[in-house]
Enzyme design. Structure first.
Site, mmCIF file in Angstrom:
data_model
loop_
_atom_site.group_PDB
_atom_site.id
_atom_site.type_symbol
_atom_site.label_atom_id
_atom_site.label_comp_id
_atom_site.label_asym_id
_atom_site.label_seq_id
_atom_site.Cartn_x
_atom_site.Cartn_y
_atom_site.Cartn_z
ATOM 1 N N ASP A 505 0.842 -1.180 0.000
ATOM 2 C CA ASP A 505 0.000 0.000 0.000
ATOM 3 C C ASP A 505 0.888 1.243 0.000
ATOM 4 O O ASP A 505 1.891 1.289 0.698
ATOM 5 C CB ASP A 505 -0.899 -0.023 1.245
ATOM 6 C CG ASP A 505 -1.772 1.216 1.300
ATOM 7 O OD1 ASP A 505 -2.500 1.440 0.320
ATOM 8 O OD2 ASP A 505 -1.699 1.967 2.282
ATOM 9 N N HIS A 508 4.890 4.161 -3.081
ATOM 10 C CA HIS A 508 5.790 5.256 -3.462
ATOM 11 C C HIS A 508 6.267 6.063 -2.265
ATOM 12 O O HIS A 508 7.250 6.760 -2.352
ATOM 13 C CB HIS A 508 5.111 6.176 -4.475
ATOM 14 C CG HIS A 508 3.696 6.486 -4.115
ATOM 15 N ND1 HIS A 508 2.654 5.664 -4.524
ATOM 16 C CD2 HIS A 508 3.142 7.458 -3.366
ATOM 17 C CE1 HIS A 508 1.521 6.147 -4.038
ATOM 18 N NE2 HIS A 508 1.792 7.226 -3.339
ATOM 19 N N ASP A 606 -9.814 2.805 -4.486
ATOM 20 C CA ASP A 606 -9.565 4.231 -4.231
ATOM 21 C C ASP A 606 -10.227 5.127 -5.278
ATOM 22 O O ASP A 606 -10.295 6.331 -5.108
ATOM 23 C CB ASP A 606 -8.049 4.513 -4.266
ATOM 24 C CG ASP A 606 -7.330 3.826 -3.115
ATOM 25 O OD1 ASP A 606 -7.924 3.735 -2.024
ATOM 26 O OD2 ASP A 606 -6.187 3.372 -3.308
#
Length: 1512
Positions: A505, A508, A606
């Site tokens: 999750d 980045h 999302d």
């Protein structure tokens, strides 16, 4: 085993010849992986030692993960390196079958919406019944107080909500369920790992506040914390209506209120907290300290030295206190120096410092004002989104529960005044609990941690903050925060123990070193771990950093990122598969960088709801487009049920409906196939898995019109396709005007069936009403679907007609009737039966070249018999090497001689050869890139011209070549009747088969050296095939009829028998046909390498004897001109010819027999006309050549004048070649002719160089003296063995007959050579006749006795030739030193070639341009042909000389030399490999640029390099 790859590391040209070490952390067999343990790999050199072109080390890749390799050479530990990512092998089912990554169809579930563990199977059954084979669970751990799926209170405990009253389920129970799904339902389960943050109410973070960023371990956050508290108190004041007077109510509703927020910030908040003070200096105390230091000592006088260059330095207070910054007093004392010791001077210095510190404090103040401007903009922007924007959550009035902006730090204490809050910062036991929240920063560099020092996002309020989560502070290694690393390691182990894969999750913003460490831990528990990640870095290069370091298998890609159907189609093309009709790649091929494998989702948990953003009708077609992608595909639970809102990961608390086949449409807690698009999704998921498992890995996307996307998946072995035509509905068709007509589609091939046709339709089942208990979808839609029907039964297609566009085209035109927005139809298409059968036949024939063509053969047995199956190897083995020249090569001028030419593509260019090599060179560029748009591929698709050219060219030859032509013609007959889009890949496959077979046979007909040689050796040996051929007119004069094994053919026109000996071209394309093909010098410089070393002994014999027949004046001709037009204007060809005879005798078994072979003398006397009746043995011809030189040759060329040479001056036609009676050196020539290989004649009147040779090299040229010595020594030895009848020569001198013995001649050269050729280091050397001309010492002269003495002293590589053929002339140490000088001065490093004269010579000019005519004497009309361009062939002799003398100097020197040789030759290897001519050029311009006037492939260039490898 189907899933193993061998990875080979091979050396690039710059590393060949060097000691290279390759290391990797991929574990050795039986070892465990440790990221920091590297091991060296062993090198394999399958062909032995002559060069490094085939050297490799390899890894057998079986274990999933990310591995590093690096390489170093010499003293460098690491010269470079990279990553290799090995994909996991996923398995499912009771039989543990392999699930291909492209087969995956995944569905995401929010775990908290699944209810008790006992109810999970009923809820998860929806995924199974909808055709998914993988489930993604959001974290199953105990959630934090916000109830967000990603804010975890305890990473180690299972969420207690999954246990019904009286039960306490554990991870083991979850694991058992996961196993059950895997075994019984064939479903793989993965879940998330969240490493960046933990819930603010995590019990362990209270005990271990060091795991977050707090004011004790991160004091740089103090100013930001002060601002955060001040904004919190502003919230309280707004909630308590304390800003009414300022026009700011609790409920923000308009622009005026927003301005009031700015006013309060700038008028009350910022001035009160004075954030700039954290970055300023307390001026009074600093100046006081400075004054004390000045008065105490005389330091200011000593510090004058640096003159205050450094300027004033300020030290940032590490604890970030107000006015905590300090002045670096050393820099102050250096910068502000008083000019004397007086009190006045000291005071003045102090004032200057004071002034500068005021400036610095002001700068800090300005800087903070800028931060505050950004902060106020961010605060107002946040208010606009949360309270005013239509797409925002529209929060009501500001309250303590919904503050004006989310808090950036936790504050686990009672509310007090701001002043009291600020006092706590100095109490470490409290300040350690003020923890920074996590969040994300727009456009931030993902590799930078925004909570570390140096980042200002907290003070500038740029963080979009998650108020429920604390950012975790790992430091650089486990020792920096032991509790956190251990805690997260346990969490990872639990997850990997029970799940087949993890989703990283927020990957980045996870520190890379943390994720790397944790995934290593996970792979210990689950070696074949499937790793999925979402990366929003905004750059593919940055994505790759994460993919490589972490070993990510699939990157999440969102269909929702597409704004229209065109973009959605582009994503399909981008994320997987190769183009339809792609070429067959070899099994061993270069590993090319690629984009990460995609997990392409129609919607993620999302994303905003597509029904809101697009329309309900689009659910099916967009899903179908995603399903047709050749990668992993998937969705989120709720999409298929048409839930008309985003299912919030934070706020959603209802449960998912359960599966019930008999559920009513109106029942919100149950779903079945009629719900939403579930039936359509089931069909699409089945199709997606089917396509991947059956190898449909080619993709074509066609944008039919603005709403219709057609995606084709094609199987390259069976040539079946599935074409899905999807009509998207990005707008609601009820309100948007869609076109009535959809353009017809043309589908090549025969439509076998409609796999599915489906559309979203309305149904009468009531309207959507949000259920309180279950996450329900819209009952007013369902899917109408038909599967596996015949075309005639389709409700979408009006009619389908066959429109055939030619013999091989079978195209169906599809006219649509009801392809409404929101519908999908998928066709299964085969080739038409005839084409199918012919492809089968072609593949059947191709099996002999590669077993991979066995796939997809579906022709009936009876056909196999009717199509003659002949093994290509059998046909081709009848070809001679001369036939191979015709099959593979022949440049345009050679083809034209036969009445043909090379194939030309009008929009492009001509091929370099008529033979197969031309196509292979071009395809080598097209094939790896699958460049199907290339003009060559276009030409193949448009017509049969190229195909016919290839076969007709050979068929017309008849004989063995005709047979090969017929085989190709037979193959092409099938090829012409398959669909045109497949022709390029099968044409290529047929030619690759024929070409590789031809090469195998070619090398098998050559010497053992070639057969067992490296790729480099074989490529060079191919040069022998390229240069040696038989033209349509005999190039060589006839051989004696008494000679055995001479090849004959029938003349096409007269039908008479004629000899057809192979001749050697000097170079392609300029010297390959007609009278300019054969040259004495070129032939004999190249003959040893191209014919003797490669084992072409008989053809070499014929060439030696044919040239022997043309001896005249004791010379071998320069231009052969078939003997009749021969020109005897070179002094060296005869010596190269003699050297070749010597090499023939040495290298060929029983080679000395050639000395007694009969030679037909065309010119028994110098002035005979050509005739063919007089024969004599070769040994007598040799003796005559030697005698004529000893007697002295002096004649004028026949027909002297502009007819035979338009540039030569009259004296230049006089040819002289004699032997010096004192030294034994051959000498000759004059300054108007050029008798050696450096034979450029001036051609420019403008520059007045016409008729002036650039390098006359008259006198005794060093290589000729060497070649002569070699010949004389050899004849002496032959005579001793009784193999040569003559021991001396009879000559006439001063009217008397004399005898000169070979023995005596040999001795003279030996004793005089170094005396006259060596330029010693002794400046008083008595042998040196011209000490004033010496400009380099320790070298060998280029000539002796030239008419212009300075010419003798030029440094040229010709002495190396003498070293190779007559090493006995040289003292080893001197020879070695001279080679070292040459190496320094003649730049070997300039790519491949040998620069002729070093740059400091006045005549040097490195660019050869024969068309240039100007008034520069040294370059006009190519006058510098041998004076600067880099010639390639002398390098062979240079390297052979180095190897010879290095051996004499011992092992160490020899090994170093071998490395030098390898690294120089590796440049040639690259040129050869990349050259479309498959040759080495005659010369290049300086620095290795291509020279357009040079031959692209030169016989002697290839030959001498091959000789070097042979010596090694």
């Amino acid at each position: 085993s189907g899933h193993r790859f061998e990875l080979q590391f091979r050396l690039g040209p710059t590393l060949q010849g060097k000691h290279v070490r390759v290391q990797t952390n991929y574990p050795a067999p039986g070892e465990h992986f440790d990221r920091h343990t590297f091991r060296a790999l062993d090198w394999h050199n399958p062909t032995g030692r002559e060069d490094d072109s085939d050297k490799f080390c390899s890894l057998d890749l079986q274990i999933a993960g990310s591995y590093q390799y690096n390489f170093g050479h010499g003293h460098e530990e690491k010269s470079g390196g990279g990553y290799v990512v090995v994909d996991p092998v996923l398995r499912a089912g009771a039989d543990n079958h392999h699930v291909h990554l492209d087969c995956i169809t995944i569905q995401t579930y929010l775990s908290k919406c699944l209810g008790h563990l006992d109810d999970w199977p009923d809820r998860l059954r929806v995924a199974k019944e909808s055709g998914y084979n993988m489930i993604h669970f959001t974290p199953l751990q105990t959630l934090g107080k916000s109830r967000s799926c990603y804010s975890l209170a305890d990473q180690l405990s299972l969420n207690p909500e999954f246990s019904p009253p009286g039960k306490n389920y554990t991870w083991t129970d979850v694991g058992e369920l996961v196993q059950k799904l895997k075994k019984e339902w064939n479903m793989i389960c993965i879940t998330d790992v969240v490493y960046n943050h933990t819930a603010t109410n995590s019990p362990w973070i209270k005990e271990h506040p060091e795991c977050g960023y707090n004011l004790v371990n991160s004091p740089h956050l103090r100013p930001a914390w002060v601002l955060d508290r001040a904004i919190w108190h502003m919230t309280c004041n707004m909630a308590d209506a304390k800003y009414a007077a300022n026009g700011l109510p609790a409920q923000v509703q308009n622009e005026g209120h927003l301005n009031a927020i700015r006013d309060v910030l700038w008028g009350q908040v910022f001035p009160k907290i004075k954030l700039w003070e954290f970055f300023q200096v307390r001026i009074e105390s600093a100046v006081e300290e400075f004054r004390d230091l000045l008065s105490q000592s005389n330091r200011h006088l000593t510090s004058m030295k640096t003159g205050g260059k450094q300027g004033l330095k300020i030290i940032q207070d590490p604890k970030f206190r107000r006015f905590g910054n300090e002045v670096d007093m050393d820099s102050a004392l250096e910068t502000f120096v008083p000019h004397s010791h007086s009190t006045q001077a000291i005071l003045e210095a102090c004032n200057r410092l004071w002034g500068r510190l005021e400036e610095i404090n002001k700068e800090q103040y300005q800087q903070m004002i800028q931060h505050q401007e950004k902060a106020s903009n961010c605060i107002v922007g946040n208010v606009v989104y949360e309270r005013l924007a239509d797409h925002g959550p529209k929060l009501g009035p500001v309250t303590r529960k919904d503050p004006i902006v989310p808090r950036y730090f936790t504050f686990p204490f009672e509310e007090t005044s701001l002043e009291d809050d600020l006092k706590m910062t100095d109490q470490p036991d409290k300040a350690c609990h003020f923890l920074a929240h996590n969040g994300w920063v727009m456009g931030d560099d993902p590799l930078r941690n925004f909570a570390e020092p140096g980042s200002n996002v907290y003070i500038r309020r740029e963080l979009i903050c998650w108020g429920d989560s604390v950012k975790l502070r790992y430091g650089d290694k486990p020792d920096d925060c032991p509790y956190l690393w251990t805690h997260m390691q346990k969490y990872t182990e639990i997850t990997a123990k029970h799940f087949a894969g993890v989703r990283l999750d927020n990957c980045h913003s996870t520190p890379l070193h943390v994720a790397e460490y944790m995934l290593d831990v996970a792979r210990v528990a689950m070696p074949s771990l499937y790793v999925v990640a979402e990366l929003f870095t905004g750059s593919e290069d940055l994505d790759n950093v994460f993919v490589n370091k972490l070993g990510i298998t699939s990157l999440i890609r969102e269909a929702m990122s597409a704004g229209d159907s065109h973009e959605e189609g582009r994503l399909v093309y981008r994320y997987g598969g190769e183009p339809v009709g792609a070429f067959v790649q070899p099994s061993l091929r270069p590993l090319v960088p690629s984009i990460a494998h995609a997990m392409f989702l129609d919607v993620t948990h999302d994303n905003e709801c597509p029904i809101q953003l697009r329309s309900a009708y689009d659910s099916l077609p967009s899903s179908a487009i995603v399903s047709m992608a050749c990668c992993c595909s998937g969705s989120t639970r709720g999409y298929d049920e048409m839930v008309p809102h985003q299912i919030s990961v934070v706020k959603e608390e209802r449960f998912y409906p359960k599966w019930n086949p008999d559920a009513k449409a109106s029942s919100p807690g149950e779903v079945n196939l009629k719900t939403g698009i579930i039936a359509g999704k089931l069909a699409l998921n089945k199709m997606h898995q089917d396509l991947a498992s059956k190898g449909f890995n080619q993709v074509y996307v066609d944008q039919v019109d603005e709403d219709v996307v057609a995606v084709t998946r094609h199987c390259p072995s069976t040539h079946q396709s599935v074409v899905a035509v999807c009509r998207t509905a990005f707008h609601n068709p009820k309100h948007h005007q869609y076109r009535k007509e959809v353009p017809p589609m043309f589908i090549p091939g025969k439509i076998d069936e409609v796999v599915l046709e489906a559309r979203v339709i309305d149904r009468q089942a009531g309207t959507y009403k949000k259920c309180e208990k279950y996450i329900n979808g819209m009952p007013e839609y369902t899917v109408e679907i038909k599967e596996h029907i015949q075309l005639k039964d389709s409700g979408v297609v009006k009619h389908a007609g066959v429109t055939s566009k030619g013999s091989s085209e079978f195209v169906q035109e599809i006219v649509f009737e009801r392809l409404t927005p929101g519908s999908v139809i998928a066709f299964r298409v085969s080739l038409d039966p005839r084409a199918q059968e012919l492809v089968g036949v072609i593949r059947h024939h191709l099996i002999q070249f590669s077993p991979k063509y066995k796939l997809g053969i579906y022709i009936a047995q009876r056909h196999t018999c009717t199509h003659t199956y002949i093994h290509t190897y059998m046909i081709m083995s009848k070809l001679t090497l001369a036939d191979m020249n015709m099959l593979l090569f022949r440049c345009d001028s050679e083809e034209q001689e036969e009445g043909g030419g090379c194939y030309n593509i009008p929009s492009w260019t001509s091929f370099k050869y008529g033979g197969l090599q031309a196509l292979m060179s071009v395809m080598a560029d097209i094939r790896p890139k699958n460049d199907l748009g290339h003009p060559v591929c276009d030409n193949l698709r448009q017509g049969d011209w190229m195909i016919d050219y290839v076969s007709n060219r050979l068929v017309s030859r008849g004989g063995a070549l005709g047979e090969v032509g017929k085989w190709l013609e037979g193959m092409f007959h099938y090829l012409k009747h398959i669909p045109r889009y497949l022709i390029p890949c099968y044409f290529d496959a047929i030619l690759v088969g024929a070409y590789t077979t031809a090469l195998d046979i070619t090398f098998n007909k050559m010497s053992c050296f070639v057969q067992n040689g490296s790729t480099f050796v074989k490529l060079l040996a191919l040069g022998s095939v390229q240069m040696c051929g038989v033209g349509s007119f005999p190039a060589l004069p006839p051989l004696s009829l008494a000679l055995p094994d001479v090849p004959y053919r029938l003349d096409k026109d007269t039908g008479k028998k004629e000899q057809c000996c192979v001749s050697l071209a000097a170079g392609l394309p300029h010297f390959s046909s007609g009278i300019f093909r054969c040259w004495g010098r070129d032939t004999f410089i190249a003959l040893r390498g191209l014919m003797l070393v490669t084992g072409r002994h008989l053809e070499a014999r014929n060439i030696i004897l044919a040239f022997a027949g043309t001896l005249r004046h004791g010379l071998i001709p320069n231009l052969l001109g078939e003997g009749i037009s021969a020109r005897y204007n070179c002094r060296d060809a005869v010596w190269w010819w003699l050297q070749c005879i010597q090499d023939y005798c040495t290298l060929v078994p029983e080679g000395t027999a050639v000395l007694h072979c009969p030679v037909v003398r065309m010119y028994p006397h110098d002035d005979s006309e050509p005739h063919f009746s007089f024969t004599q043995p070769l040994c007598d011809v040799i003796h005559e050549a030697m005698t004529r030189h000893m007697q002295g040759i002096d004649f004028r060329e026949r027909n002297a004048g502009p007819n035979i040479d338009m540039h030569m001056k009259d004296e230049g036609f006089n040819v002289v070649a004699k032997v010096n009676r004192y030294t034994g050196f051959v000498y000759g020539g004059n300054r108007f002719n050029c008798g050696t290989w450096m034979d450029k004649m001036g051609e420019s009147d403008k520059a007045r160089n016409k008729g002036m040779p650039a390098t006359p090299r008259d006198g005794s040229a060093v290589e000729m003296v060497g070649l002569c010595k070699s010949a004389v020594r050899w004849l002496v030895e032959l005579h001793k063995k009784g193999l040569f009848p003559h021991s001396s020569m009879k000559i006439h001198r001063d009217g008397k007959e004399l005898k000169v013995s070979y023995e005596d001649w040999n001795h003279k050269i030996q004793v005089n050579f170094e005396k006259n050729f060596y330029v010693s280091h002794d400046e008083k050397d008595p042998d040196e006749k011209h000490p004033d001309l010496v400009h380099k010492r320790g070298i060998y002269k280029d000539s002796h006795g030239a008419s212009s003495p300075w010419c003798d002293y030029q440094l040229r590589p010709n002495f190396c030739i003498a070293m190779v053929v007559a090493p006995e002339l040289f003292t080893v140490e001197r020879a070695w030193k001279a080679l070292e000088v040459a190496e320094k001065k003649l730049p070997l490093h300039l790519l491949i070639h040998f620069l002729y004269i070093f740059s400091c010579d006045m005549v040097y000019c490195g660019v050869y341009d024969n068309a240039l005519d100007n008034d520069n004497y040294n370059v006009a009309r190519g006058f510098n042909y041998h004076q600067g361009p880099e010639w390639l062939w002398p390098i062979g002799y240079f390297l052979r000389a180095k190897l010879y003398f290095a051996k004499k100097l011992g092992k160490e020197t020899y090994d170093q030399t071998v490395y030098l040789v390898k690294s120089i030759l590796s440049q040639h290897y690259v040129h050869l490999e990349r050259s479309s001519w498959k040759g080495l050029p005659e010369l290049t311009n300086e620095n290795g640029q291509n020279c357009p006037f040079s031959c692209e492939s030169q016989a002697w260039s290839i030959s001498t390099v091959l000789e070097v490898l042979h010596d090694m």
